[in-house]
Write a protein that holds these residues in place. Structure first.
Motif, PDB file in Angstrom:
ATOM      1  N   SER A  73      30.080  38.288 -16.045  1.00  0.00           N
ATOM      2  CA  SER A  73      30.830  38.297 -14.789  1.00  0.00           C
ATOM      3  C   SER A  73      30.255  37.194 -13.924  1.00  0.00           C
ATOM      4  O   SER A  73      29.104  37.263 -13.514  1.00  0.00           O
ATOM      5  CB  SER A  73      30.688  39.652 -14.091  1.00  0.00           C
ATOM      6  OG  SER A  73      31.315  39.620 -12.830  1.00  0.00           O
ATOM      7  N   GLU A  74      31.053  36.188 -13.647  1.00  0.00           N
ATOM      8  CA  GLU A  74      30.568  35.042 -12.866  1.00  0.00           C
ATOM      9  C   GLU A  74      31.622  34.675 -11.835  1.00  0.00           C
ATOM     10  O   GLU A  74      32.591  33.995 -12.153  1.00  0.00           O
ATOM     11  CB  GLU A  74      30.285  33.852 -13.789  1.00  0.00           C
ATOM     12  CG  GLU A  74      29.582  32.719 -13.093  1.00  0.00           C
ATOM     13  CD  GLU A  74      28.201  33.090 -12.607  1.00  0.00           C
ATOM     14  OE1 GLU A  74      27.917  32.854 -11.411  1.00  0.00           O
ATOM     15  OE2 GLU A  74      27.402  33.614 -13.398  1.00  0.00           O
TER      16      GLU A  74
ATOM     17  N   ASP B 107      30.249  43.037 -10.028  1.00  0.00           N
ATOM     18  CA  ASP B 107      29.869  41.864 -10.809  1.00  0.00           C
ATOM     19  C   ASP B 107      28.428  41.972 -11.296  1.00  0.00           C
ATOM     20  O   ASP B 107      28.122  41.603 -12.425  1.00  0.00           O
ATOM     21  CB  ASP B 107      30.045  40.592  -9.974  1.00  0.00           C
ATOM     22  CG  ASP B 107      31.472  40.441  -9.485  1.00  0.00           C
ATOM     23  OD1 ASP B 107      32.380  40.361 -10.322  1.00  0.00           O
ATOM     24  OD2 ASP B 107      31.677  40.431  -8.255  1.00  0.00           O
ATOM     25  N   LYS B 108      27.549  42.457 -10.442  1.00  0.00           N
ATOM     26  CA  LYS B 108      26.130  42.559 -10.801  1.00  0.00           C
ATOM     27  C   LYS B 108      25.904  43.517 -11.955  1.00  0.00           C
ATOM     28  O   LYS B 108      25.003  43.323 -12.758  1.00  0.00           O
ATOM     29  CB  LYS B 108      25.312  43.044  -9.601  1.00  0.00           C
ATOM     30  CG  LYS B 108      25.196  42.053  -8.487  1.00  0.00           C
ATOM     31  CD  LYS B 108      24.405  42.667  -7.347  1.00  0.00           C
ATOM     32  CE  LYS B 108      24.545  41.852  -6.089  1.00  0.00           C
ATOM     33  NZ  LYS B 108      23.957  42.538  -4.943  1.00  0.00           N
ATOM     34  N   THR B 109      26.708  44.575 -12.013  1.00  0.00           N
ATOM     35  CA  THR B 109      26.490  45.609 -13.028  1.00  0.00           C
ATOM     36  C   THR B 109      27.417  45.470 -14.220  1.00  0.00           C
ATOM     37  O   THR B 109      27.381  46.307 -15.116  1.00  0.00           O
ATOM     38  CB  THR B 109      26.680  47.002 -12.407  1.00  0.00           C
ATOM     39  OG1 THR B 109      28.032  47.120 -11.958  1.00  0.00           O
ATOM     40  CG2 THR B 109      25.717  47.249 -11.270  1.00  0.00           C
ATOM     41  N   GLY B 110      28.260  44.455 -14.222  1.00  0.00           N
ATOM     42  CA  GLY B 110      29.226  44.315 -15.296  1.00  0.00           C
ATOM     43  C   GLY B 110      30.285  45.402 -15.260  1.00  0.00           C
ATOM     44  O   GLY B 110      30.910  45.704 -16.262  1.00  0.00           O
TER      45      GLY B 110
ATOM     46  N   GLN C 276      24.352  40.534 -15.835  1.00  0.00           N
ATOM     47  CA  GLN C 276      25.493  39.764 -15.373  1.00  0.00           C
ATOM     48  C   GLN C 276      25.529  38.363 -15.977  1.00  0.00           C
ATOM     49  O   GLN C 276      26.598  37.827 -16.271  1.00  0.00           O
ATOM     50  CB  GLN C 276      25.467  39.662 -13.853  1.00  0.00           C
ATOM     51  CG  GLN C 276      26.612  38.849 -13.307  1.00  0.00           C
ATOM     52  CD  GLN C 276      26.304  38.165 -12.000  1.00  0.00           C
ATOM     53  OE1 GLN C 276      25.234  38.317 -11.438  1.00  0.00           O
ATOM     54  NE2 GLN C 276      27.251  37.386 -11.526  1.00  0.00           N
ATOM     55  N   LYS C 277      24.386  37.739 -16.177  1.00  0.00           N
ATOM     56  CA  LYS C 277      24.328  36.351 -16.630  1.00  0.00           C
ATOM     57  C   LYS C 277      24.406  36.192 -18.153  1.00  0.00           C
ATOM     58  O   LYS C 277      24.456  35.078 -18.667  1.00  0.00           O
ATOM     59  CB  LYS C 277      23.055  35.669 -16.114  1.00  0.00           C
ATOM     60  CG  LYS C 277      22.986  35.614 -14.594  1.00  0.00           C
ATOM     61  CD  LYS C 277      24.090  34.771 -14.012  1.00  0.00           C
ATOM     62  CE  LYS C 277      23.974  34.639 -12.513  1.00  0.00           C
ATOM     63  NZ  LYS C 277      25.004  33.775 -11.941  1.00  0.00           N
TER      64      LYS C 277
ATOM     65  N   SER D 287      27.788  34.084 -18.871  1.00  0.00           N
ATOM     66  CA  SER D 287      27.901  35.229 -17.957  1.00  0.00           C
ATOM     67  C   SER D 287      29.009  36.190 -18.363  1.00  0.00           C
ATOM     68  O   SER D 287      30.082  35.775 -18.782  1.00  0.00           O
ATOM     69  CB  SER D 287      28.177  34.742 -16.533  1.00  0.00           C
ATOM     70  OG  SER D 287      27.120  33.963 -16.053  1.00  0.00           O
TER      71      SER D 287
ATOM     72  N   ILE E  23      29.254  37.646  -4.594  1.00  0.00           N
ATOM     73  CA  ILE E  23      29.189  38.558  -5.732  1.00  0.00           C
ATOM     74  C   ILE E  23      29.279  39.982  -5.192  1.00  0.00           C
ATOM     75  O   ILE E  23      28.918  40.239  -4.048  1.00  0.00           O
ATOM     76  CB  ILE E  23      27.864  38.335  -6.507  1.00  0.00           C
ATOM     77  CG1 ILE E  23      27.841  39.100  -7.815  1.00  0.00           C
ATOM     78  CG2 ILE E  23      26.668  38.702  -5.659  1.00  0.00           C
ATOM     79  CD1 ILE E  23      26.654  38.737  -8.702  1.00  0.00           C
TER      80      ILE E  23
END
Length: 187
Positions: A166-167, A8-11, A92-93, A164, A4
Motif C-alpha cells: 500500500s503506497e 495503508d499502514k496495516t495493509g 506496508q513497504k 509496497s 497515509i
C-alpha cells in the motif's frame, strides 16, 4: 494533510480503532483535507466518510538532489549489479517481497547485490529470512539512511525497487528517477 492512513499502514488488516477514530475525527473537523494522491482521496471518502467536496489532491514532488555526490562502492565488486530498497522495513513497504524476489533473481543471476536501507519492525525478520535463504552474502543492511546517503545509494544502484503493498504516493522512487535510477514500483 494526509500522506497515509491507518488502513495503508496495516495493509487493511488489524486497523487500530483508536488511531482510526482520531484520523476520522480530525478529517471531519477540518475545513479542508489535502490528500497526496487520488488513492488516498478515495480511501478518505470510502473508509472515513469524508465528503468529496472537502478533499483536494496535491501530489508530492522531489526536490533536486546534489548531483556532485560520489560514493565509494569499493565493498561491491564492479561486476555486481545493485538492486536498492529504501524505506521503512514494515508490512506496508513490502520488504518480504523484496527478499523473496532477491532469492529468485540470485538463482538466475548470481552477480547481484541487494541493499535494503531503512529500519522498522520487520528488519530482524528480514535479516533472519535472508540468512534462512542462504543469500546473506548478497545483502547489505545499512540501517537508517539520511537524504544525502539515499542520493549516494541511488548513484550506485542499477535499479530501485519499491514493492509496497500500500503506497499512497512514495517520494523515494521520485528521487531515484530524478537521479536517473530506473525504478520498479508496485501498483
Amino acid at each position: 494533510h494526509v500522506h497515509i492512513t491507518e488502513f495503508d499502514k496495516t495493509g487493511g488488516t488489524s486497523v487500530n480503532q483508536r488511531v482510526y477514530d482520531m484520523e476520522r475525527e480530525g478529517m471531519h473537523a477540518a475545513d479542508l483535507v489535502i490528500a497526496v494522491s487520488n488513492m488516498i482521496k478515495y480511501r478518505l471518502m470510502n473508509n472515513y466518510g469524508v465528503p468529496e467536496w472537502k478533499i483536494r489532491v496535491v501530489h508530492n514532488a522531489a526536490e533536486p538532489m546534489d548531483q556532485s555526490i560520489n560514493h565509494d562502492a569499493s565493498k561491491i565488486m564492479e561486476t555486481d549489479k545493485i538492486v536498492l530498497f529504501v524505506g521503512r522495513i514494515t508490512l506496508q513497504k513490502g520488504p518480504d517481497y523484496f527478499v523473496e524476489a532477491a532469492k529468485k533473481v540470485i538463482e538466475k543471476e548470481p552477480n547481484v547485490k541487494f541493499i535494503m536501507a531503512g529500519t522498522g519492525d520487520m528488519l530482524p525478520r528480514m535479516i533472519e529470512r535472508v540468512a534462512q535463504l542462504g543469500i546473506a552474502d548478497k545483502f547489505i543492511f545499512p540501517g537508517f539512511v539520511n537524504r544525502e546517503e539515499v542520493a549516494k545509494l541511488n548513484k550506485i544502484a542499477d535499479v530501485f525497487v519499491m514493492p509496497s503493498v500500500s503506497e499512497p504516493f512514495g517520494i523515494v522512487p521520485l528521487e531515484a528517477m530524478w537521479q536517473e535510477t530506473p525504478a520498479i514500483i508496485s501498483k
